[in-house]
Each structure stands twice: as C-alpha cells, then as structure tokens.
Design a protein around this motif. Structure first.
Motif, PDB file in Angstrom:
ATOM      1  N   LYS A 179       6.961 -11.947 -20.588  1.00  0.00           N
ATOM      2  CA  LYS A 179       5.539 -12.925 -20.564  1.00  0.00           C
ATOM      3  C   LYS A 179       5.432 -13.771 -20.560  1.00  0.00           C
ATOM      4  O   LYS A 179       4.672 -14.513 -19.977  1.00  0.00           O
ATOM      5  N   TYR A 180       6.261 -14.625 -21.350  1.00  0.00           N
ATOM      6  CA  TYR A 180       5.523 -16.383 -21.380  1.00  0.00           C
ATOM      7  C   TYR A 180       6.852 -16.922 -20.402  1.00  0.00           C
ATOM      8  O   TYR A 180       6.734 -18.403 -21.072  1.00  0.00           O
ATOM      9  N   ARG A 181       6.983 -16.977 -19.683  1.00  0.00           N
ATOM     10  CA  ARG A 181       7.361 -17.158 -18.336  1.00  0.00           C
ATOM     11  C   ARG A 181       7.322 -18.678 -18.433  1.00  0.00           C
ATOM     12  O   ARG A 181       7.168 -19.734 -17.487  1.00  0.00           O
ATOM     13  N   LYS A 182       6.057 -18.378 -17.883  1.00  0.00           N
ATOM     14  CA  LYS A 182       4.977 -18.861 -17.126  1.00  0.00           C
ATOM     15  C   LYS A 182       4.864 -20.213 -18.167  1.00  0.00           C
ATOM     16  O   LYS A 182       4.342 -21.287 -18.094  1.00  0.00           O
ATOM     17  N   PHE A 183       5.413 -20.272 -18.894  1.00  0.00           N
ATOM     18  CA  PHE A 183       4.742 -21.027 -20.410  1.00  0.00           C
ATOM     19  C   PHE A 183       5.880 -22.315 -21.079  1.00  0.00           C
ATOM     20  O   PHE A 183       5.653 -22.970 -21.386  1.00  0.00           O
ATOM     21  N   ALA A 184       6.759 -21.910 -19.469  1.00  0.00           N
ATOM     22  CA  ALA A 184       7.812 -22.406 -19.833  1.00  0.00           C
ATOM     23  C   ALA A 184       7.521 -24.218 -19.837  1.00  0.00           C
ATOM     24  O   ALA A 184       7.073 -24.504 -19.002  1.00  0.00           O
ATOM     25  N   GLY A 185       7.730 -24.830 -20.509  1.00  0.00           N
ATOM     26  CA  GLY A 185       7.687 -26.667 -20.846  1.00  0.00           C
ATOM     27  C   GLY A 185       6.099 -27.091 -21.900  1.00  0.00           C
ATOM     28  O   GLY A 185       5.549 -28.212 -21.158  1.00  0.00           O
ATOM     29  N   ALA A 186       5.342 -25.502 -22.254  1.00  0.00           N
ATOM     30  CA  ALA A 186       4.100 -25.877 -22.889  1.00  0.00           C
ATOM     31  C   ALA A 186       5.009 -27.151 -23.775  1.00  0.00           C
ATOM     32  O   ALA A 186       5.357 -27.198 -24.363  1.00  0.00           O
ATOM     33  N   PRO A 187       3.690 -28.008 -24.332  1.00  0.00           N
ATOM     34  CA  PRO A 187       3.604 -28.280 -24.711  1.00  0.00           C
ATOM     35  C   PRO A 187       4.049 -28.457 -26.352  1.00  0.00           C
ATOM     36  O   PRO A 187       3.264 -27.700 -26.765  1.00  0.00           O
TER      37      PRO A 187
END
Length: 192
Positions: A179-187
């Motif tokens: 579910k968290y692939r979309k948060f790749a590159g999150a600070p």
C-alpha cells in the motif's frame, strides 16, 4: 533496497490542498530564516469545520484571523475565540485544535516554523481524507503517516490502545499488501 518507483516531487509555491470536508490550505512560500524555514500559509474553513485536536512536536503555528470567527482550544482548557485582526499562537508540543465558529467562511493567514515535513504530511492527510470521504483519513495511509512521522505529529483524540496496537498492525499489513509504494520518496522524518 533500490526501487524504480518515482520519487515524490517537491511542491512549487503556492501549493493548495483541500480535504473535501470544508478545509482548504495554501502553502504560500518558504521564508528562509537562520533557525529554520518559516512556511507562510493561508487557510479557509467552512462553518463548523476544522482540524481535530493535534500536536506539532517540532513546530510553532501562528494564525491571524482575516475574516470570520475562529474558535480554538488547548487540551484541557475551554474554547476561546478570535475575530478579524486577532492572532493565535500554538506553541510546539501543545495539543490544540481550531474550527470555524461562525456562520460565514473563516479565512486566516499565518505561518508554521520550522517547516520540516509539514507540506508533505498535511498534503498526504488531506488526500487520505478525500479518499475516505470522512474526517478520519483512509486507514492504511493514516497508519503510514502516524508511524513514519510519530516524532513530529500526534493526533490527540486517537485512543492510546489504537496508537500502540491497531496503527502498528495496520501499518505492517499495509506494507505486506504494498500500500505504501505511492510514498516512495517521502521526506525522511525529522530526528531532533
């Protein structure tokens, strides 16, 4: 672990977010200062809406009412009110909430300092609220944000059992389900 997932783009200013429930927040610009960037903001809130009781552990937040009537509350204290031209400062580490206590649109201008991860965090929270269609953000996104940024932000109204048991379990299931692939590159979380 290296991934081929795109990183999240940095926002350009002004950057506006809406939660679909009556809150609109515009991040106007970053103002560099020696002790941390000041993020200038403007928000509008429809009647009876506003964020729940929350805490910024590392940031001060200041709002000046431009239009309308803002009610605000510190944890354990009675509600207070601010009208046009009045300023309210929420010091870091102080649980607080505010809402539109009037019948017309509430509009405020202010700042958050130091900015740290607030643009990403609030953008993701608002997106999760849009996804759920409720004040409570979509559960997997909320678990990710509350786990990754636990040293920076807290939602005071969440029961301690949910924080200690349910959110970590939901976070682990979300990881397993991808579910968290979309948060790749999150600070990265701030470590102070």
């Amino acid at each position: 672990m290296k991934t081929n997932l795109p990183t999240l783009p940095s926002p350009t200013y002004p950057h506006t977010i809406e939660n679909g429930l009556g809150e609109k927040l515009t991040f106007l610009r970053l103002q560099p200062e020696p002790d941390g960037d000041r993020l200038l903001v403007e928000n509008t809130v429809t009647p009876n809406q506003g964020p729940p009781m929350h805490t910024h552990w590392l940031q001060d937040e200041c709002l000046t009412v431009v239009q309308g009537l803002m009610a605000y509350q510190l944890l354990g204290q009675p509600a207070q009110y601010a009208g046009p031209g009045e300023t309210v400062l929420f010091r870091r580490g102080t649980p607080h909430r505010f809402w539109n206590a009037g019948d017309d649109l509430l509009r405020c201008q202010g700042w958050i300092k130091p900015a740290h991860t607030i643009v990403f965090f609030l953008s993701a929270v608002f997106d999760a609220q849009v996804k759920s269609g409720q004040h409570r953000p979509e559960q997997f996104d909320a678990a990710y944000l509350m786990t990754r940024y636990a040293r920076e932000y807290d939602m005071t109204d969440i029961p301690s059992f949910v924080k200690r048991v349910v959110i970590p379990a939901t976070y682990r299931v979300g990881r397993l389900l991808g579910k968290y692939r979309k948060f790749a590159g999150a600070p990265a979380p701030v470590r102070e």
